[in-house]
Design an enzyme around this catalytic site. Structure first.
Site, PDB file in Angstrom:
ATOM      1  N   ASN A   9       5.714  -5.435  -8.211  1.00  0.00           N
ATOM      2  CA  ASN A   9       6.138  -5.517  -9.416  1.00  0.00           C
ATOM      3  C   ASN A   9       6.446  -4.114 -10.071  1.00  0.00           C
ATOM      4  OD1 ASN A   9       5.791  -7.828 -10.617  1.00  0.00           O
ATOM      5  ND2 ASN A   9       3.723  -8.065 -10.293  1.00  0.00           N
ATOM      6  N   ASN A  10       6.668  -3.068  -9.148  1.00  0.00           N
ATOM      7  CA  ASN A  10       6.880  -1.743  -9.429  1.00  0.00           C
ATOM      8  C   ASN A  10       8.443  -1.620  -9.340  1.00  0.00           C
ATOM      9  OD1 ASN A  10       7.812   0.867  -9.037  1.00  0.00           O
ATOM     10  ND2 ASN A  10       5.489   1.403  -9.058  1.00  0.00           N
ATOM     11  N   GLY A  19      10.294   0.785  -9.869  1.00  0.00           N
ATOM     12  CA  GLY A  19      10.957   1.922  -9.170  1.00  0.00           C
ATOM     13  C   GLY A  19      10.926   1.558  -7.745  1.00  0.00           C
ATOM     14  N   ASP A  62       2.529  -0.329   1.110  1.00  0.00           N
ATOM     15  CA  ASP A  62       1.558   0.262   0.434  1.00  0.00           C
ATOM     16  C   ASP A  62       1.854   1.588   0.618  1.00  0.00           C
ATOM     17  OD1 ASP A  62      -0.781   0.182  -0.903  1.00  0.00           O
ATOM     18  OD2 ASP A  62      -1.904   0.592   0.901  1.00  0.00           O
ATOM     19  N   GLY A  78       5.816   7.909 -10.200  1.00  0.00           N
ATOM     20  CA  GLY A  78       4.476   8.317  -9.680  1.00  0.00           C
ATOM     21  C   GLY A  78       4.128   9.831  -9.497  1.00  0.00           C
ATOM     22  N   ASP A 119       6.073  11.851  -7.953  1.00  0.00           N
ATOM     23  CA  ASP A 119       7.371  12.681  -7.836  1.00  0.00           C
ATOM     24  C   ASP A 119       7.538  13.938  -8.325  1.00  0.00           C
ATOM     25  OD1 ASP A 119       7.790  10.645  -5.711  1.00  0.00           O
ATOM     26  OD2 ASP A 119       9.831   9.769  -7.309  1.00  0.00           O
ATOM     27  N   HIS A 139       9.771   8.721   1.940  1.00  0.00           N
ATOM     28  CA  HIS A 139       8.813   8.048   2.892  1.00  0.00           C
ATOM     29  C   HIS A 139       9.315   6.678   3.005  1.00  0.00           C
ATOM     30  CE1 HIS A 139       7.302   8.112  -1.247  1.00  0.00           C
ATOM     31  NE2 HIS A 139       6.456   7.325  -1.055  1.00  0.00           N
ATOM     32  N   ARG A 140       9.629   6.071   1.959  1.00  0.00           N
ATOM     33  CA  ARG A 140       9.906   4.461   1.762  1.00  0.00           C
ATOM     34  C   ARG A 140      11.390   4.323   2.630  1.00  0.00           C
ATOM     35  NH1 ARG A 140       9.099   4.088  -2.827  1.00  0.00           N
ATOM     36  NH2 ARG A 140       6.797   3.687  -2.567  1.00  0.00           N
TER      37      ARG A 140
END
Length: 197
Positions: free
Chosen positions: A10-11, A13, A71, A153, A155, A180-181
């Site tokens: 649901n985030n 970003g 996650d 977050g 960042d 990282h994503r």
């Protein structure tokens, strides 16, 4: 041909980062925001990978679709890896970025070692092909004050060593190359090519 992927998030970003990655591959993205009902998977795993796998499998089996779950979080060396899997709710269950950042700075007050890393575990589940999980990381340090207005977050507090700036100072294109994503997504890229052929 895999032309649509469901993102178990649901985030906003995160969803935008995923959408930017998959649009280049002509894969449409849907997310929990597109569902008429609220889906809440309890993240009770002890690792990023366990939580990502649980979300992907539960939602994938419920709707019989391919699902990508993430996650991710921050690991700070001086805090023995905190906040880790509790990154989103570090300061409370309401998942408030400002409160999380404030708590992090308070716990690091007076500490010389501020090395840290962002970690992202991605789990992709397909009803016919099973599950695949990968991890991406980016190394850095925690600044003493917030910098930049991009991202979300932690960042604004995360100084990216290789870019010589804070994560929130990078534009979306730059972030999507080093985050990282992004790195976890590129780890999955070969798998997507096989699944989409």
């Amino acid at each position: 041909m895999l032309r649509e992927i469901f993102i178990a998030s649901n985030n906003k970003g995160k969803i935008e980062e995923f959408r930017a990655f998959f649009s280049a591959k002509d894969i449409a993205v849907r997310s929990l925001q597109d569902l008429p009902e609220e889906i809440d998977v309890v993240e009770d795993g002890e690792t990023f990978e366990a939580n990502a796998e649980k979300k992907a499998v539960e939602i994938g089996r419920k709707f019989h679709i391919a699902v990508l779950a993430d996650d991710s979080g921050l690991e700070v060396d001086a805090l023995n890896g905190e906040p880790g899997i509790y990154s989103a709710r570090y300061a409370g269950e309401e998942k408030n970025d400002e409160a999380n950042n404030k708590k992090l700075l308070q716990k690091l007050a007076g500490k010389d070692n501020r090395t840290a890393r962002f970690v992202c575990a991605l789990a992709v589940y397909d009803p016919e092909r099973g599950i695949k999980t990968v991890r991406g990381t980016v190394e850095g340090e925690i600044g003493e004050t917030a910098h930049g207005t991009n991202g979300f977050g932690y960042d604004p507090l995360f100084y990216v060593t290789e870019k010589d700036c804070f994560m929130a100072e990078l534009n979306r294109e730059e972030k999507n190359k080093v985050s990282h994503r992004a790195r976890a997504l590129h780890e999955l890229d070969a798998e997507w090519q096989k699944w989409s052929s």
